[in-house]
Design a protein around this motif. Structure first.
Motif, PDB file in Angstrom:
ATOM      1  N   ASP A 430       6.642  36.853 108.916  1.00 30.38           N
ATOM      2  CA  ASP A 430       5.964  36.820 110.220  1.00 30.38           C
ATOM      3  C   ASP A 430       5.158  35.536 110.370  1.00 30.38           C
ATOM      4  OD1 ASP A 430       6.954  39.236 111.056  1.00 30.38           O
ATOM      5  OD2 ASP A 430       5.163  40.393 110.555  1.00 30.38           O
ATOM      6  N   ARG A 431       4.623  35.030 109.269  1.00 27.45           N
ATOM      7  CA  ARG A 431       3.826  33.801 109.332  1.00 27.45           C
ATOM      8  C   ARG A 431       4.676  32.632 109.823  1.00 27.45           C
ATOM      9  NH1 ARG A 431      -0.831  32.626 105.149  1.00 27.45           N
ATOM     10  NH2 ARG A 431      -1.619  34.246 106.513  1.00 27.45           N
ATOM     11  N   LEU A 432       5.916  32.515 109.308  1.00 23.77           N
ATOM     12  CA  LEU A 432       6.800  31.428 109.758  1.00 23.77           C
ATOM     13  C   LEU A 432       7.206  31.632 111.209  1.00 23.77           C
ATOM     14  CD1 LEU A 432       9.089  30.838 106.649  1.00 23.77           C
ATOM     15  CD2 LEU A 432       7.466  29.232 107.657  1.00 23.77           C
ATOM     16  N   ARG A 433       7.470  32.891 111.588  1.00 22.80           N
ATOM     17  CA  ARG A 433       7.812  33.154 112.987  1.00 22.80           C
ATOM     18  C   ARG A 433       6.624  32.813 113.892  1.00 22.80           C
ATOM     19  NH1 ARG A 433      11.091  37.051 110.436  1.00 22.80           N
ATOM     20  NH2 ARG A 433       9.392  38.551 110.139  1.00 22.80           N
ATOM     21  N   SER A 434       5.419  33.048 113.386  1.00 19.50           N
ATOM     22  CA  SER A 434       4.217  32.696 114.144  1.00 19.50           C
ATOM     23  C   SER A 434       4.134  31.186 114.352  1.00 19.50           C
ATOM     24  CB  SER A 434       2.982  33.202 113.395  1.00 19.50           C
ATOM     25  OG  SER A 434       1.792  32.782 114.034  1.00 19.50           O
ATOM     26  N   VAL A 435       4.445  30.416 113.299  1.00 14.92           N
ATOM     27  CA  VAL A 435       4.436  28.952 113.426  1.00 14.92           C
ATOM     28  C   VAL A 435       5.466  28.508 114.459  1.00 14.92           C
ATOM     29  CG1 VAL A 435       4.905  26.793 112.213  1.00 14.92           C
ATOM     30  CG2 VAL A 435       3.610  28.595 111.069  1.00 14.92           C
ATOM     31  N   TYR A 436       6.624  29.160 114.466  1.00 12.74           N
ATOM     32  CA  TYR A 436       7.663  28.827 115.436  1.00 12.74           C
ATOM     33  C   TYR A 436       7.131  28.983 116.863  1.00 12.74           C
ATOM     34  CZ  TYR A 436      11.813  29.588 118.359  1.00 12.74           C
ATOM     35  OH  TYR A 436      12.746  29.515 119.354  1.00 12.74           O
ATOM     36  N   TYR A 437       6.537  30.138 117.164  1.00 17.38           N
ATOM     37  CA  TYR A 437       6.062  30.373 118.538  1.00 17.38           C
ATOM     38  C   TYR A 437       4.882  29.470 118.877  1.00 17.38           C
ATOM     39  CZ  TYR A 437       9.123  34.434 118.924  1.00 17.38           C
ATOM     40  OH  TYR A 437      10.218  35.253 118.991  1.00 17.38           O
ATOM     41  N   ALA A 438       4.010  29.198 117.905  1.00 16.39           N
ATOM     42  CA  ALA A 438       2.881  28.305 118.171  1.00 16.39           C
ATOM     43  C   ALA A 438       3.358  26.893 118.473  1.00 16.39           C
ATOM     44  CB  ALA A 438       1.938  28.295 116.965  1.00 16.39           C
ATOM     45  N   THR A 439       4.357  26.427 117.708  1.00 16.42           N
ATOM     46  CA  THR A 439       4.907  25.099 117.951  1.00 16.42           C
ATOM     47  C   THR A 439       5.582  25.046 119.317  1.00 16.42           C
ATOM     48  OG1 THR A 439       5.307  24.871 115.569  1.00 16.42           O
ATOM     49  CG2 THR A 439       6.423  23.310 117.016  1.00 16.42           C
ATOM     50  N   ARG A 440       6.259  26.118 119.663  1.00 12.83           N
ATOM     51  CA  ARG A 440       6.908  26.188 120.978  1.00 12.83           C
ATOM     52  C   ARG A 440       5.846  26.163 122.085  1.00 12.83           C
ATOM     53  NH1 ARG A 440      10.301  28.782 124.500  1.00 12.83           N
ATOM     54  NH2 ARG A 440      12.446  27.998 124.393  1.00 12.83           N
ATOM     55  N   GLY A 441       4.724  26.818 121.835  1.00 12.59           N
ATOM     56  CA  GLY A 441       3.642  26.786 122.813  1.00 12.59           C
ATOM     57  C   GLY A 441       3.112  25.383 123.022  1.00 12.59           C
ATOM     58  N   ASP A 442       2.954  24.630 121.939  1.00  7.95           N
ATOM     59  CA  ASP A 442       2.479  23.243 122.063  1.00  7.95           C
ATOM     60  C   ASP A 442       3.438  22.415 122.919  1.00  7.95           C
ATOM     61  OD1 ASP A 442       0.364  23.901 120.404  1.00  7.95           O
ATOM     62  OD2 ASP A 442       1.302  23.080 118.589  1.00  7.95           O
ATOM     63  N   ILE A 443       4.733  22.608 122.668  1.00  6.32           N
ATOM     64  CA  ILE A 443       5.735  21.826 123.415  1.00  6.32           C
ATOM     65  C   ILE A 443       5.701  22.188 124.899  1.00  6.32           C
ATOM     66  CG2 ILE A 443       8.186  21.320 123.663  1.00  6.32           C
ATOM     67  CD1 ILE A 443       8.481  22.068 120.658  1.00  6.32           C
TER      68      ILE A 443
END
Length: 599
Positions: A430-443
């Motif tokens: 879940d931590r890696l999936r969280s990083v994915y969505y956070a990075t997508r949010g930044d973009i």
């Protein structure tokens, strides 16, 4: 657990039968002769399974053979080996297996494999008497051999220590004396005797043994190094140096000599002599790369913080690169050193050399990307991470980094394409999936799609309530937009509670409070960040490793102005403008010495 692999399976079976006959005892009767023969056949099948690495079948067949002929010591012994390698075996099973190993050895006491395995298990179980029994038997059967005698002496010394038994000690020393009659200048034998004498604090006997070794092996470099090292450990530096010098005279190019001398001088605290020997060791073409690399590593770790030593450290790296070219770990370590001392272009160069030699080192790829990121070379970050992700498709780190780099380059579509090439559901945590969505949010926020960005941040935070970066970014962008400020305050307070010394998170929290017009609270928080940078007087020491950004100075100026300190505010704005001279908003504040509310 092992089977005699060097002989055929037929010979293996024949050997087991021959050992039984040699033992001079009739095989205990089974219920029927047919069961005994069937057990022998299954035992051979078990050996075939072991050779084929079918270990489950091997264990099953051994159990079947043992049930048919439980008295056969060879079948029982082989089954015992498997039971002892099984970590789930209980104490009763271990005891039974140990007993079976003993019976197998007694059935063939001259078999070295059976003896060594039984003695090893006995040692692990603390059965020192059985260890001595095994090696004493083998020593009596093969008195001309060295190994059983040496093992017997070691076991006797161990028991003498445990029981303070002078008889065992004397017996061990008698064995060493016996062996020395047949071999002169043996370093292993002399080392054993020295250890035994040292156990009794018999310095005179140690010195006598060292002198004996020196007399018997005067031209042996290794013997001289051993003698020098022992004298050094006994705080007899003059004697130690004499033998180190003799070793050097025997071979002035031998790197092991300089390695030993370097260790000696380091222990003596003679830094100049230590440096000299380190250089000599690294320059030696005869010394293997590994000990050189370890010596260099120790040297660098101890001295890298001393800026005066950096030219010498660079010289050491250069020497080793010339003497041992083409070593990827050397370039990787040089890169790490250069990164540590903030020589980032040189670090990137060394990491590049390392990857040219060994492109499969995932950690070096990450280090190279990190160095480029610190240098602000986002094009190099994306280039490096794309190359690495092609080589290591299972590591999402590289695509996260590439996506962030493309975002900084204002290439948001490329960033999304790289990020979305990941299958988010296949990410293992879940931590890696969280990083994915956070990075997508930044973009998405950088594409001015703030609603979608906040949705992605919410997904990230739901998956990982400790994703403080996602909380910080969401809170900051809410403050910039001037909406959901209560939620922004919640997110920023959680982030700063999780990482109280993170100046970026403190700046965000201060700015949220500013936007909520809680200026006094904002001042308290921004002061914490400024204190971490060492910009204002405080009882706490400076902790921030980076330098304050234009944004932090700008926010500090705004907050100080709104809390009635326009003079300090102006100084902060000037600092901000110096870092970002093209920022029209900051320039307006400096020119007018006042804060202007944004429309």
């Amino acid at each position: 657990m092992r089977i005699h692999h060097s002989i055929s399976l037929i010979i293996l079976a024949a050997t087991a039968l021959a050992c039984a006959l040699a033992a001079g005892a009739a095989r205990p009767a089974t219920d029927t002769e047919a069961d005994r023969r069937k057990a022998e056949y299954i035992f051979l099948e078990a050996a075939n399974a072991y050779e084929d690495k079918r270990f489950d079948d091997y264990f099953m067949l051994l159990r079947r053979a043992s049930l048919l002929d439980p008295a056969d010591p060879y079948i029982a012994g082989s089954l015992a080996e498997t039971q002892l390698t099984n970590r789930t075996s209980d104490s009763a099973t271990i005891e039974s297996a140990y007993s079976a190993l003993g019976r197998r050895w007694l059935a063939a006491p001259a078999d070295e494999h059976y003896a060594a395995l039984y003695a090893s298990v006995a040692k692990d179980l603390g059965r020192i008497d059985d260890v001595i029994k095994v090696w004493s038997t083998l020593d009596s059967l093969s008195p001309q051999r060295t190994d059983p005698a040496m093992n017997l002496a070691s076991a006797l010394l161990a028991r003498s220590q445990a029981k303070a038994d002078t008889a065992d000690y004397n017996r061990a020393m008698a064995i060493y004396h016996r062996l020395q009659k047949g071999v002169k200048g043996s370093i292993p034998l002399a080392s054993r005797k020295i250890y035994a004498y040292a156990m009794r604090n018999d310095t005179a006997a140690v010195v006598a043994e060292l002198e004996r070794l020196a007399e018997e092996a005067p031209a042996d470099i290794q013997a001289n190094l051993v003698i020098g090292s022992v004298f050094g450990s006994f705080q007899m530096p003059d004697s130690a140096l004499r033998y180190f010098d003799r070793a050097c005279e025997l071979d002035s190019t031998n790197g092991m000599v300089y390695l030993a001398r370097a260790d000696f001088f380091q222990q003596r605290g003679d830094s100049a002599a230590y440096d000299r020997e380190v250089f000599r060791a690294l320059e030696s073409p005869e010394l293997e790369f590994e000990p050189k690399f370890q010596l260099l590593s120790d040297y660098v770790v101890k001295l890298y913080s001393d800026t005066a030593q950096r030219p010498r450290i660079d010289q050491l790296f250069e020497i080793l690169q010339v003497v041992n070219p083409g070593e990827a770990p050397l370039h990787a370590f040089y890169g790490a050193y250069k990164a540590t001392v903030d020589e980032l272009p040189a670090a990137a160069e060394q990491y590049g050399y390392s990857l040219d030699l060994d492109p499969e080192n995932e950690e070096v790829w990450q280090n190279l990307a990190s160095v480029y990121s610190t240098m602000g070379q986002t094009d190099k970050v994306s280039e490096t991470c794309l190359a690495a992700s092609a080589r290591f498709p299972g590591n999402p780190y590289f695509r996260f980094m590439a996506a962030s780099a493309f975002t900084m380059q204002k290439q948001q579509d490329k960033a999304l394409a790289v990020l979305d090439s990941l299958d988010v559901e296949s990410l293992p945590t879940d931590r890696l999936r969280s990083v994915y969505y956070a990075t997508r949010g930044d973009i998405l926020y950088s594409k001015e799609d703030s609603d979608s960005a906040f949705a992605e941040y919410n997904k990230a935070i739901e998956l990982d309530p400790e994703n403080y970066m996602a909380m910080n970014n969401a809170a900051y962008y809410m403050a910039v937009k001037g909406k959901n400020l209560d939620k922004a305050e919640l997110y920023s307070s959680i982030a700063t509670a999780g990482e109280p010394d993170n100046t970026t998170y403190l700046d965000t929290q201060a700015w949220v409070m500013f936007k909520k017009k809680e200026f006094k609270k904002a001042r308290e928080i921004i002061d914490k960040a400024l204190a971490l940078y060492g910009l204002i007087e405080t009882e706490s020491e400076k902790k921030a490793d980076d330098e304050p950004s234009s944004e932090i100075f700008d926010h500090a100026g705004d907050i100080y102005f709104m809390t009635g300190d326009p003079k300090e505010a102006l100084e902060f704005w000037k600092e901000a403008l110096e870092l970002d001279p093209d920022n029209a908003s900051i320039k307006k504040k400096v020119d007018n010495k006042a804060y202007f509310f944004e429309e």
